[in-house]
Design a protein around this motif. Structure first.
Motif, PDB file in Angstrom:
ATOM      1  N   ARG A 116      32.482  29.196  36.399  1.00  0.00           N
ATOM      2  CA  ARG A 116      32.226  29.515  37.808  1.00  0.00           C
ATOM      3  C   ARG A 116      33.524  29.897  38.523  1.00  0.00           C
ATOM      4  O   ARG A 116      33.571  30.879  39.267  1.00  0.00           O
ATOM      5  CB  ARG A 116      31.579  28.319  38.512  1.00  0.00           C
ATOM      6  CG  ARG A 116      31.228  28.586  39.979  1.00  0.00           C
ATOM      7  CD  ARG A 116      30.687  27.347  40.653  1.00  0.00           C
ATOM      8  NE  ARG A 116      31.698  26.304  40.783  1.00  0.00           N
ATOM      9  CZ  ARG A 116      32.648  26.310  41.722  1.00  0.00           C
ATOM     10  NH1 ARG A 116      32.743  27.306  42.588  1.00  0.00           N
ATOM     11  NH2 ARG A 116      33.526  25.320  41.781  1.00  0.00           N
ATOM     12  N   LEU A 117      34.581  29.132  38.284  1.00  0.00           N
ATOM     13  CA  LEU A 117      35.862  29.397  38.945  1.00  0.00           C
ATOM     14  C   LEU A 117      36.458  30.731  38.494  1.00  0.00           C
ATOM     15  O   LEU A 117      37.020  31.478  39.305  1.00  0.00           O
ATOM     16  CB  LEU A 117      36.845  28.264  38.657  1.00  0.00           C
ATOM     17  CG  LEU A 117      36.493  26.910  39.288  1.00  0.00           C
ATOM     18  CD1 LEU A 117      37.427  25.819  38.759  1.00  0.00           C
ATOM     19  CD2 LEU A 117      36.570  26.990  40.808  1.00  0.00           C
ATOM     20  N   LEU A 118      36.313  31.055  37.208  1.00  0.00           N
ATOM     21  CA  LEU A 118      36.829  32.329  36.709  1.00  0.00           C
ATOM     22  C   LEU A 118      36.049  33.503  37.293  1.00  0.00           C
ATOM     23  O   LEU A 118      36.628  34.535  37.658  1.00  0.00           O
ATOM     24  CB  LEU A 118      36.758  32.366  35.176  1.00  0.00           C
ATOM     25  CG  LEU A 118      37.797  31.519  34.428  1.00  0.00           C
ATOM     26  CD1 LEU A 118      37.494  31.504  32.945  1.00  0.00           C
ATOM     27  CD2 LEU A 118      39.206  32.042  34.676  1.00  0.00           C
ATOM     28  N   ILE A 119      34.732  33.367  37.390  1.00  0.00           N
ATOM     29  CA  ILE A 119      33.905  34.432  37.963  1.00  0.00           C
ATOM     30  C   ILE A 119      34.251  34.642  39.436  1.00  0.00           C
ATOM     31  O   ILE A 119      34.378  35.778  39.911  1.00  0.00           O
ATOM     32  CB  ILE A 119      32.408  34.107  37.781  1.00  0.00           C
ATOM     33  CG1 ILE A 119      32.034  34.210  36.303  1.00  0.00           C
ATOM     34  CG2 ILE A 119      31.542  35.061  38.609  1.00  0.00           C
ATOM     35  CD1 ILE A 119      30.629  33.722  35.980  1.00  0.00           C
ATOM     36  N   GLU A 120      34.414  33.555  40.165  1.00  0.00           N
ATOM     37  CA  GLU A 120      34.791  33.661  41.579  1.00  0.00           C
ATOM     38  C   GLU A 120      36.136  34.358  41.730  1.00  0.00           C
ATOM     39  O   GLU A 120      36.334  35.172  42.642  1.00  0.00           O
ATOM     40  CB  GLU A 120      34.851  32.268  42.209  1.00  0.00           C
ATOM     41  CG  GLU A 120      33.484  31.629  42.433  1.00  0.00           C
ATOM     42  CD  GLU A 120      33.596  30.261  43.071  1.00  0.00           C
ATOM     43  OE1 GLU A 120      34.742  29.770  43.238  1.00  0.00           O
ATOM     44  OE2 GLU A 120      32.544  29.674  43.392  1.00  0.00           O
ATOM     45  N   TRP A 121      37.064  34.052  40.859  1.00  0.00           N
ATOM     46  CA  TRP A 121      38.391  34.674  40.884  1.00  0.00           C
ATOM     47  C   TRP A 121      38.289  36.179  40.645  1.00  0.00           C
ATOM     48  O   TRP A 121      38.914  36.975  41.352  1.00  0.00           O
ATOM     49  CB  TRP A 121      39.261  34.014  39.819  1.00  0.00           C
ATOM     50  CG  TRP A 121      40.545  34.705  39.510  1.00  0.00           C
ATOM     51  CD1 TRP A 121      41.593  34.910  40.354  1.00  0.00           C
ATOM     52  CD2 TRP A 121      40.935  35.263  38.240  1.00  0.00           C
ATOM     53  NE1 TRP A 121      42.617  35.565  39.693  1.00  0.00           N
ATOM     54  CE2 TRP A 121      42.239  35.786  38.401  1.00  0.00           C
ATOM     55  CE3 TRP A 121      40.317  35.345  36.992  1.00  0.00           C
ATOM     56  CZ2 TRP A 121      42.918  36.405  37.358  1.00  0.00           C
ATOM     57  CZ3 TRP A 121      40.999  35.956  35.954  1.00  0.00           C
ATOM     58  CH2 TRP A 121      42.277  36.482  36.143  1.00  0.00           C
ATOM     59  N   LEU A 122      37.478  36.591  39.655  1.00  0.00           N
ATOM     60  CA  LEU A 122      37.315  38.010  39.357  1.00  0.00           C
ATOM     61  C   LEU A 122      36.639  38.761  40.495  1.00  0.00           C
ATOM     62  O   LEU A 122      36.937  39.929  40.750  1.00  0.00           O
ATOM     63  CB  LEU A 122      36.501  38.186  38.072  1.00  0.00           C
ATOM     64  CG  LEU A 122      37.185  37.807  36.753  1.00  0.00           C
ATOM     65  CD1 LEU A 122      36.191  37.854  35.600  1.00  0.00           C
ATOM     66  CD2 LEU A 122      38.366  38.732  36.473  1.00  0.00           C
ATOM     67  N   GLN A 123      35.730  38.096  41.185  1.00  0.00           N
ATOM     68  CA  GLN A 123      34.950  38.758  42.217  1.00  0.00           C
ATOM     69  C   GLN A 123      35.608  38.717  43.596  1.00  0.00           C
ATOM     70  O   GLN A 123      35.252  39.488  44.489  1.00  0.00           O
ATOM     71  CB  GLN A 123      33.544  38.137  42.312  1.00  0.00           C
ATOM     72  CG  GLN A 123      32.721  38.334  41.051  1.00  0.00           C
ATOM     73  CD  GLN A 123      31.295  37.825  41.181  1.00  0.00           C
ATOM     74  OE1 GLN A 123      30.375  38.373  40.593  1.00  0.00           O
ATOM     75  NE2 GLN A 123      31.102  36.763  41.955  1.00  0.00           N
ATOM     76  N   ALA A 124      36.597  37.838  43.770  1.00  0.00           N
ATOM     77  CA  ALA A 124      37.171  37.600  45.104  1.00  0.00           C
ATOM     78  C   ALA A 124      38.070  38.718  45.601  1.00  0.00           C
ATOM     79  O   ALA A 124      38.115  39.009  46.794  1.00  0.00           O
ATOM     80  CB  ALA A 124      37.936  36.281  45.108  1.00  0.00           C
ATOM     81  N   GLY A 125      38.822  39.338  44.725  1.00  0.00           N
ATOM     82  CA  GLY A 125      39.774  40.351  45.172  1.00  0.00           C
ATOM     83  C   GLY A 125      40.047  41.363  44.080  1.00  0.00           C
ATOM     84  O   GLY A 125      39.681  41.168  42.923  1.00  0.00           O
ATOM     85  N   GLU A 126      40.724  42.446  44.447  1.00  0.00           N
ATOM     86  CA  GLU A 126      40.966  43.536  43.511  1.00  0.00           C
ATOM     87  C   GLU A 126      42.171  43.234  42.620  1.00  0.00           C
ATOM     88  O   GLU A 126      43.320  43.324  43.051  1.00  0.00           O
ATOM     89  CB  GLU A 126      41.183  44.838  44.283  1.00  0.00           C
ATOM     90  CG  GLU A 126      41.061  46.068  43.420  1.00  0.00           C
ATOM     91  CD  GLU A 126      40.864  47.327  44.259  1.00  0.00           C
ATOM     92  OE1 GLU A 126      40.912  48.413  43.678  1.00  0.00           O
ATOM     93  OE2 GLU A 126      40.669  47.207  45.482  1.00  0.00           O
TER      94      GLU A 126
END
Length: 280
Positions: A116-126
């Motif tokens: 979940r944390l890795l997905i949020e990181w990928l989706q949060a910013g460019e």
């Protein structure tokens, strides 16, 4: 470690200690002497030493990936919070070699919360496209699945984790067909030409994965493949200090008519990638 012939671990430990500040000078000299002796004994470094240990034990030498997996799991057993320490290193610290290794290590450790944390990181910013791709690979190796939305130059790429290629052979055949065309044309040139072109191409494929360029390429249309092959050949020649004669290279790949526009566009895209300006 030396008494038990754990030379690989000894080399890694001494390397780490030599990088620490505030140590007694005499002790640092002893460490330096010992490390130099080990480097003479094992010119291939710690990996060479690990292979020697395995041979002495009558076992197959561990690959670099196997060593990393074993040591990662050992550290997790010693420290219950190690997984989240790796996640923090990847998602919060500036990108360094240490962060990239942490991303590799996470592939060996379980835990839905880390996914979940890795997905949020990928989706949060460019992030840089290559880092986005490495993140997808890590999630796939961890057994995660489902869509991830990656911010990319003002748009959002929706990609399925489970479809992410893990090795060059996992990419669609069109990716390799471009390399085959370049190989046919570079047989008589510098031996390093094709090897550089192959490395550049695979890096570019990871960076453009899921984009319109990628989608158009993997359809396998002959003209599209020829255009990208000519562009790759020209960029590899230019990067290696050759004359990079684009017109001559285009002729060799039969780039005429409407294909010329597609080839010129591919050349600009590849040049932007090699110059680090494919994305900001």
């Amino acid at each position: 470690m030396l008494e038990s012939e754990r030379y690989g671990e000894a080399m890694e430990t001494l390397d780490f200690l030599m990088g620490c500040e505030g140590q007694d000078e005499q002790r640092r000299q002893e460490w330096s002497t010992l490390l130099e002796w080990l480097r003479v004994a094992f010119p291939g470094g710690a990996q060479d030493a690990y292979g020697n240990e395995a041979a002495l034990a009558g076992e197959e030498p561990e690959s670099e990936a196997q060593v990393l997996k074993r040591r990662t799991i050992e550290k997790q057993r010693e420290n219950a919070g190690y997984t989240f320490e790796l996640v923090r290193r990847v998602t919060e610290e500036p990108l360094t070699e240490r962060g990239q290794i942490a991303l590799e290590q996470l592939a060996y450790l379980e835990g839905a919360e880390s996914d979940r944390l890795l997905i949020e990181w990928l989706q949060a910013g460019e992030l840089h496209p290559l880092l986005q791709f490495r993140g997808l690979q890590t999630l796939k190796r961890r057994g995660a699945s489902g869509p991830v939305r990656l911010p990319r130059e003002g748009i959002s790429l929706e990609l399925e984790i489970e479809r992410t290629p893990l090795s060059p052979g996992d990419f669609p055949s069109a990716v390799d067909e471009v390399l085959e065309r370049v190989s046919d044309q570079t047989d008589n040139e510098s031996p390093s030409m094709f090897y550089f072109a192959r490395e550049l191409w695979m890096q570019f494929m990871m960076a453009t994965y899921g984009t319109n360029d990628y989608v158009m390429l993997i359809r396998g249309e002959e003209g599209e493949l020829d255009a990208w092959a000519a562009a790759l050949h020209a960029q590899a020649s230019e990067a290696l200090g050759g004359d990079g004669n684009a017109e001559q290279i285009r002729d060799a790949y039969g780039i005429t008519g409407e294909l010329r526009f597609r080839c010129e566009r591919a050349e600009r895209t590849l040049r932007a990638f090699t110059q680090g300006s494919l994305i900001r």
